[in-house]
Design a protein around this motif. Sequence first.
Motif, short mmCIF file in Angstrom:
data_model
loop_
_atom_site.label_atom_id
_atom_site.label_comp_id
_atom_site.label_asym_id
_atom_site.label_seq_id
_atom_site.Cartn_x
_atom_site.Cartn_y
_atom_site.Cartn_z
N ARG A 166 0.82 -1.22 0.00
CA ARG A 166 0.00 0.00 0.00
C ARG A 166 0.85 1.26 0.00
NH1 ARG A 166 -4.75 -1.70 -1.91
NH2 ARG A 166 -5.70 -3.31 -0.59
N GLN A 167 1.99 1.22 0.70
CA GLN A 167 2.87 2.39 0.75
C GLN A 167 4.26 1.97 1.20
OE1 GLN A 167 1.31 5.70 2.97
NE2 GLN A 167 3.07 6.99 2.62
N PHE A 216 -9.29 11.88 3.37
CA PHE A 216 -9.20 11.00 2.21
C PHE A 216 -10.49 11.12 1.39
CE2 PHE A 216 -6.56 8.93 5.43
CZ PHE A 216 -5.38 8.71 4.70
N ASP A 235 7.61 9.44 6.99
CA ASP A 235 6.63 9.52 5.89
C ASP A 235 5.34 8.81 6.28
OD1 ASP A 235 8.24 10.93 4.14
OD2 ASP A 235 9.01 9.12 3.16
N LEU A 271 -6.10 13.87 8.76
CA LEU A 271 -6.04 13.52 7.35
C LEU A 271 -7.43 13.53 6.74
CD1 LEU A 271 -3.67 10.41 7.61
CD2 LEU A 271 -3.04 12.80 7.24
N ARG A 311 2.43 11.10 6.97
CA ARG A 311 1.79 11.31 5.67
C ARG A 311 1.35 9.99 5.03
NH1 ARG A 311 5.92 14.72 6.44
NH2 ARG A 311 7.45 13.20 5.68
N PRO A 312 0.55 9.19 5.71
CA PRO A 312 0.04 7.97 5.05
C PRO A 312 -0.83 8.36 3.85
CG PRO A 312 -1.12 8.38 7.12
CD PRO A 312 0.02 9.35 7.08
N ASN A 313 -0.67 7.64 2.74
CA ASN A 313 -1.38 8.04 1.52
C ASN A 313 -2.57 7.14 1.21
OD1 ASN A 313 -0.28 5.68 0.55
ND2 ASN A 313 1.14 6.66 -0.87
N HIS A 314 -2.90 6.23 2.10
CA HIS A 314 -4.00 5.30 1.89
C HIS A 314 -4.68 5.10 3.24
CE1 HIS A 314 -6.06 1.49 1.10
NE2 HIS A 314 -5.88 1.70 -0.18
#
Length: 367
Positions: free
Chosen positions: A233-234, A362, A240, A360, A244-247
């Motif tokens: 997933r990342q 999403f 990071d 966050l 800053r999780p992107n999922h």
Amino acid sequence: MNAHSSSVSASGRASASPVGGGRLELLNLQRAFGTYKALAGIDLQVERGEFIALLGPSGCGKSTALNCIAGLLPLTGGEIRLDGRPIHELEPEKRGFGMVFQSYALFPHMTIRKNVGFGLAMQGVPKAEAESRIDAALDLVRLRSQGDKLPGQLSGGQQQRVAIARAIVIRPPIVLMDEPLSNLDAKLRLEMRAEIRAIHEAIGSTTIYVTHDQDEALSLADRIVVMSGGLIRQVGTPEDLYERPNHVEVADFMGYRTRVSGRVADGAGAVDLASGRIILPAAAKLRPGTAVTVSTRPEDFVATRGGEGLIGTVRAIEYRGRAWFGSAALTDGTVVYFRADGALRNGESVTLRFDPAHTLVFEGEGA
């Protein structure tokens, strides 16, 4: 999984010398069990000398990936390359990797020195050199004085250090560790984290470490690979992934426990939730009307008596040393997790406020 030595396969045949220096590539790696895809095609490059943590919940594919790298499971698709050379068809012992598992897998009837030196004996290393390398490995894990004891005479933490010494004594290009601290108590786990990182830096090998514990991954790894459903997933540095999780699944695994569905109200960052309106800078770049999921960690979602914010009812509360943490139900029934500076009572009405800088947003309702 039953690995008796860091340097031999299940067949017990002798290890060859390492086939490379430690730059590993996984190319469209796949592993299926019948119709179930444990690995659905993952790509990863691990540089020489890196410490990589494979992180995720049970069943995400991290241990399957490690077993494929080790050669304990054959691939159903893709390639594994070490320093540019395909190795996925090599037998485990010919890959020359060091392996450390949670079960220690020590020979109970052999002394510590003989356990550590078993792989060297299989390789046919001359006795004088083997003794010198055993001494060096035991010094590295601070167990030279325990060399004549049997494994059963050592503590769990000491036995795991013996397993690490056995893995590194063969001077492998890559050390593979599958949840090596899960059988230890909390205090020992903390101590062993520091030791494992120090050993990694001392020997210079590439390390690939499987864990379901985000704190372990954050404290140990140069980069973390978060897996879910047989996919990556990342990939990123600990900072990071923490900041800053992107999922949304990565965020959930990195401690963003509160998830609230809403909709962007305007271009200024206003988000309408069922329980009220909040202002979040992260939402300002999204089109008004966009369905979103708002997520934050308990330490960044504060509960107080009175003031402005979302209204919730305390469901559970516990003291954790410097603050109180608990869960509350919002007016629409959504359960959220919060921090409080003082004790609250179950059933009490509280005001809950997001920290905009650590929240966050999403795209997608219930993303």
